[in-house]
Design a protein around this motif. Structure first.
Motif, short mmCIF file in Angstrom:
data_model
loop_
_atom_site.label_atom_id
_atom_site.label_comp_id
_atom_site.label_asym_id
_atom_site.label_seq_id
_atom_site.Cartn_x
_atom_site.Cartn_y
_atom_site.Cartn_z
N VAL A 82 -2.50 -1.56 7.98
CA VAL A 82 -3.33 -1.45 9.18
C VAL A 82 -4.16 -0.18 9.14
O VAL A 82 -3.65 0.91 8.86
CB VAL A 82 -2.45 -1.48 10.45
CG1 VAL A 82 -3.29 -1.19 11.69
CG2 VAL A 82 -1.75 -2.82 10.59
N ASP A 83 -5.44 -0.33 9.43
CA ASP A 83 -6.34 0.81 9.49
C ASP A 83 -7.45 0.49 10.50
O ASP A 83 -7.66 -0.67 10.85
CB ASP A 83 -6.94 1.10 8.11
CG ASP A 83 -7.48 2.53 8.01
OD1 ASP A 83 -7.41 3.27 9.02
OD2 ASP A 83 -7.97 2.89 6.92
N GLU A 84 -8.17 1.51 10.94
CA GLU A 84 -9.27 1.28 11.86
C GLU A 84 -10.42 0.59 11.13
O GLU A 84 -10.83 1.01 10.05
CB GLU A 84 -9.76 2.60 12.46
CG GLU A 84 -10.81 2.41 13.55
CD GLU A 84 -11.21 3.71 14.21
OE1 GLU A 84 -11.84 3.67 15.28
OE2 GLU A 84 -10.87 4.78 13.65
N CYS A 85 -10.91 -0.49 11.71
CA CYS A 85 -11.95 -1.29 11.06
C CYS A 85 -13.08 -1.58 12.04
O CYS A 85 -12.88 -1.67 13.25
CB CYS A 85 -11.37 -2.62 10.58
SG CYS A 85 -10.03 -2.47 9.40
N PHE A 86 -14.29 -1.75 11.49
CA PHE A 86 -15.42 -2.24 12.26
C PHE A 86 -15.39 -3.77 12.19
O PHE A 86 -15.50 -4.34 11.11
CB PHE A 86 -16.74 -1.71 11.70
CG PHE A 86 -16.94 -0.24 11.93
CD1 PHE A 86 -17.42 0.23 13.15
CD2 PHE A 86 -16.65 0.68 10.93
CE1 PHE A 86 -17.61 1.58 13.37
CE2 PHE A 86 -16.82 2.03 11.14
CZ PHE A 86 -17.31 2.49 12.37
#
Length: 230
Positions: A82-86
């Motif tokens: 999980v990571d911050e995504c656009f």
């Protein structure tokens, strides 16, 4: 005493074989893309064959990735990154991957996306899930597909709708049963829906977990696939 040198861990062999098949399939998909670009637009029959080849190759790739992921998860907990995504990047990749197939099927894909949505998710797995559902919608729809993405009540919601005949009752029920209940003899193993649910539920935030749901109707009157991520 059994000679351990002659014992075969079939699951490990299968995982290695699947990995090799994925590499070969990647080359095959690229060849199909190259042929599609080189094919004259007036050859309708050839373009239809290429569109079918594109669809089947995409389905094979999804199936192989699912097998690898389930092997690594040992059918218990799916490991995710999980990571911050656009979200716009995921949508643009979906459009690019399916552009030729949608074009050859003479369909229209409409996208409704709220601006500047960032979310914490596993972008690779979510793309795999949505791509599988988009390819299915393209196969069964008549002429229109709608991809809607929005934030609502603390969830990120993806919806894929089409103007086809809708989901059969067996698929509407399949989201609430386990993989052991799927009847392979009926032609649909249900692995795609099982895997989609596995990916969705692997995403959590506090007490909230991701989910999928299937329904019929929607704006276009056909099938509606919904993915909710906390």
């Amino acid at each position: 005493m059994t000679d351990k040198r002659h014992l075969i861990d079939f699951s490990t062999v299968l995982a290695a074989a699947v990995h090799d098949m994925k590499n070969s399939l990647c080359l095959l998909r690229q060849t199909i893309e190259d042929l599609t670009k080189a094919m004259p637009t007036g050859n309708a029959e050839a373009n239809e064959h290429l569109a079918t080849a594109h669809y089947e190759a995409a389905r094979l790739n999804t199936g192989l990735v699912q097998l690898l992921s389930l092997y690594r998860a040992e059918m218990e907990n799916l490991p995710i990154n999980v990571d911050e995504c656009f979200v716009e990047d995921i949508v643009e990749e979906l459009k690019a991957n399916n552009k030729n197939y949608i074009l050859h099927k003479k369909m229209h894909l409409e996208v409704e996306l709220q601006d500047d949505i960032n979310w914490y998710l596993d972008s690779d797995l979510i793309h795999l899930l949505l791509n599988d559902m988009l390819v299915n919608a393209t196969r069964y729809s008549k002429s229109k597909i709608l991809l809607r993405v929005r934030k609502q009540s603390g969830f990120l919601i993806f919806q894929i709708e089409d103007d086809g005949p809708g989901y059969p009752d067996s698929m509407l029920k399949a989201t609430v049963i386990d993989i052991q209940d799927f009847d392979i003899s009926q032609g649909r193993t249900g692995l795609g829906l099982f895997f989609a649910r596995l990916i969705a539920e692997a995403h959590s935030n506090g007490d909230n977990r991701g989910s999928i749901s299937l329904s019929n109707g929607g704006i276009l009157g056909g099938s509606v696939f919904t993915l909710k991520l906390p």
